[in-house]
Motif scaffolding. Structure first.
Motif, short mmCIF file in Angstrom:
data_model
loop_
_atom_site.label_atom_id
_atom_site.label_comp_id
_atom_site.label_asym_id
_atom_site.label_seq_id
_atom_site.Cartn_x
_atom_site.Cartn_y
_atom_site.Cartn_z
N UNK A 178 45.83 96.32 23.37
CA UNK A 178 46.91 96.64 24.55
C UNK A 178 47.93 95.24 24.08
N UNK A 179 47.20 93.96 23.98
CA UNK A 179 48.27 92.89 23.59
C UNK A 179 48.75 93.03 22.10
N UNK A 180 48.25 93.76 21.21
CA UNK A 180 49.13 94.00 19.91
C UNK A 180 49.93 94.80 20.16
N UNK A 181 49.84 95.92 21.12
CA UNK A 181 50.91 96.92 21.29
C UNK A 181 52.11 96.36 22.14
N UNK A 182 52.02 95.34 22.95
CA UNK A 182 52.95 94.65 23.71
C UNK A 182 53.87 93.92 22.69
N UNK A 183 53.12 93.31 21.92
CA UNK A 183 54.05 92.35 20.75
C UNK A 183 54.49 92.95 19.56
N UNK A 184 53.94 94.23 19.33
CA UNK A 184 54.60 94.94 18.20
C UNK A 184 55.23 96.50 18.37
N UNK A 185 54.77 96.98 19.44
CA UNK A 185 55.12 98.39 19.38
C UNK A 185 55.96 99.05 20.44
N UNK A 186 55.83 98.09 21.79
CA UNK A 186 56.44 98.74 22.79
C UNK A 186 57.97 98.43 22.70
#
Length: 391
Positions: A300-308
């Motif tokens: 979830x944190x990786x997605x927020x930093x890179x994918x969102x």
């Protein structure tokens, strides 16, 4: 370029707010940003390096010289037109062309060009002299963030990604951002360097052409995929200094800021120590077997930093960006398909490669996507699968 950057920042804030009295009031609340752009800025940024000071001097020297030439040339021209016009009785005649006139309009411009070229060449050569650096850092441009790797000097081995702070993206997406001095310039991990040390910056990119620019340092260097370029700076003051990618690199070009924090030697040593400890603590064993809950939480944190930025918080995508929610590749039980896309990209660069993320981070974000929104697959992508795919 500096004037344009300041204008873009001010205009971007106003345009994002929309027309109306509320936007005017909000824009008036923005103040000059120390180390960054100023409101209604017309001049260069206050220099904090010797090279930037030389650039400022050259700018005003060239402006002054051109202004003098302008006044002389147009003054003589308009004087001749007014005093020797036909209406006051003057008649055209053929003038002799003595040798001193021919020599004059050849030699004088030559001397002017030489006078401009010598100081400019001196500064240009100094800009390219990256020898004897105290610190070497590789800056890798990627859509749309910067990756920093400390290659030589104190802090060698440190590496991290620097991404636009998510709160600023939320403000931008809202269409009504607050009046913020550092709007779209705040990052999660600034580049930290010591004061009065020569820092060599090696630039490259892993997708399209970017450019690493910090106006207060007098630095702008393209970052080109497959090529290595370098530049340098020696900051003479501590503080926070800001820049942006100065090459049009795609739809998120405006969301690719640069933040350099210049600190004292003692503060830098302390930062290096803390960063190395944090990296050691966060180092993941790719052979570790994770549970679905723990890996999805990490993802979830990786997605927020890179994918969102592209796929949105709801996973629906936008325009040409394909949705993750309900995607056949995401929900496919064959994890290799999604791993290949994550490592190599897809769509001719529309989906960038994410090799810079660790095996655990990639496994986590894929597990998160496979089990979020309507994708209730109960599938787990283990880091070992990603590690095997890299080979």
């Amino acid at each position: 370029m500096r004037n344009r950057w300041a204008a873009i920042r001010a205009a971007g804030t106003t345009l994002a707010l929309g027309a109306g009295a509320w936007s005017v009031v909000a824009a008036q609340g923005v103040k000059d940003l120390a180390g960054g752009p100023a409101v209604n800025q017309l001049n260069f940024h206050p220099p904090v390096t010797r090279i930037a000071e030389e650039q400022h001097w050259l700018h005003w020297f060239m402006m002054g010289l051109c202004a003098v030439i302008f006044v002389i040339v147009f003054g003589v021209m308009f004087y001749s037109i007014l005093k020797h016009r036909k209406s006051v009785g003057h008649k055209s005649r053929t003038l002799a062309e003595p040798i001193w006139v021919e020599l004059g309009w050849t030699i004088v411009p030559l001397l002017i060009v030489i006078g401009m070229a010598l100081p400019a060449t001196k500064v240009l050569v100094a800009q390219k002299d990256t020898t004897n650096s105290d610190l070497t850092i590789k800056a890798t441009g990627m859509q749309w963030k910067w990756g920093y790797d400390y290659i030589k000097g104190e802090g060698e081995g440190i590496g991290f990604l620097s991404t636009l702070d998510n709160s600023h993206r939320v403000m931008s997406n809202s269409g009504k951002p607050e009046a913020t001095d550092n709007y779209l310039l705040k990052v999660d991990n600034p580049l930290v360097v010591p004061v009065n040390k020569k820092v060599r910056i090696i630039t490259t990119a892993n997708d399209v052409i970017h450019a690493w620019m910090v106006p207060a340092f007098g630095v702008k260097q393209d970052a080109i995929p497959g090529f290595v370029r370098d530049t340098w700076f020696r900051a003479e003051k501590t503080g926070d200094f800001y820049g942006q990618c100065a090459e049009l690199c795609g739809k998120e070009h405006a969301y690719m800021p640069i933040h350099v924090k210049v600190v004292t030697a003692e503060e830098y040593t302390a930062w290096v120590t803390d960063k190395q400890k944090a990296m050691a603590a966060a180092a993941d064993d790719p052979s570790k077997v994770w549970t679905l809950a723990d890996l999805a939480k990490r993802g979830e944190s990786v997605y927020a930093a890179n994918c969102v930025a592209c796929h949105q918080a709801n996973g629906k995508g936008a325009g040409p960006i394909k949705p993750l929610d309900g995607s056949a590749i995401v929900t496919d039980a064959d994890h290799g398909k999604m791993i290949t896309v994550m490592l190599n990209g897809a769509g001719g660069g529309a989906m960038p490669a994410w090799k810079q993320l660790s095996d655990t981070e990639l496994a986590a974000v894929m597990t998160y996507a496979k089990n979020n929104w309507s994708n209730k697959t109960a599938q787990i992508v283990q880091p070992a699968e990603v590690q095997a795919a890299r080979k």
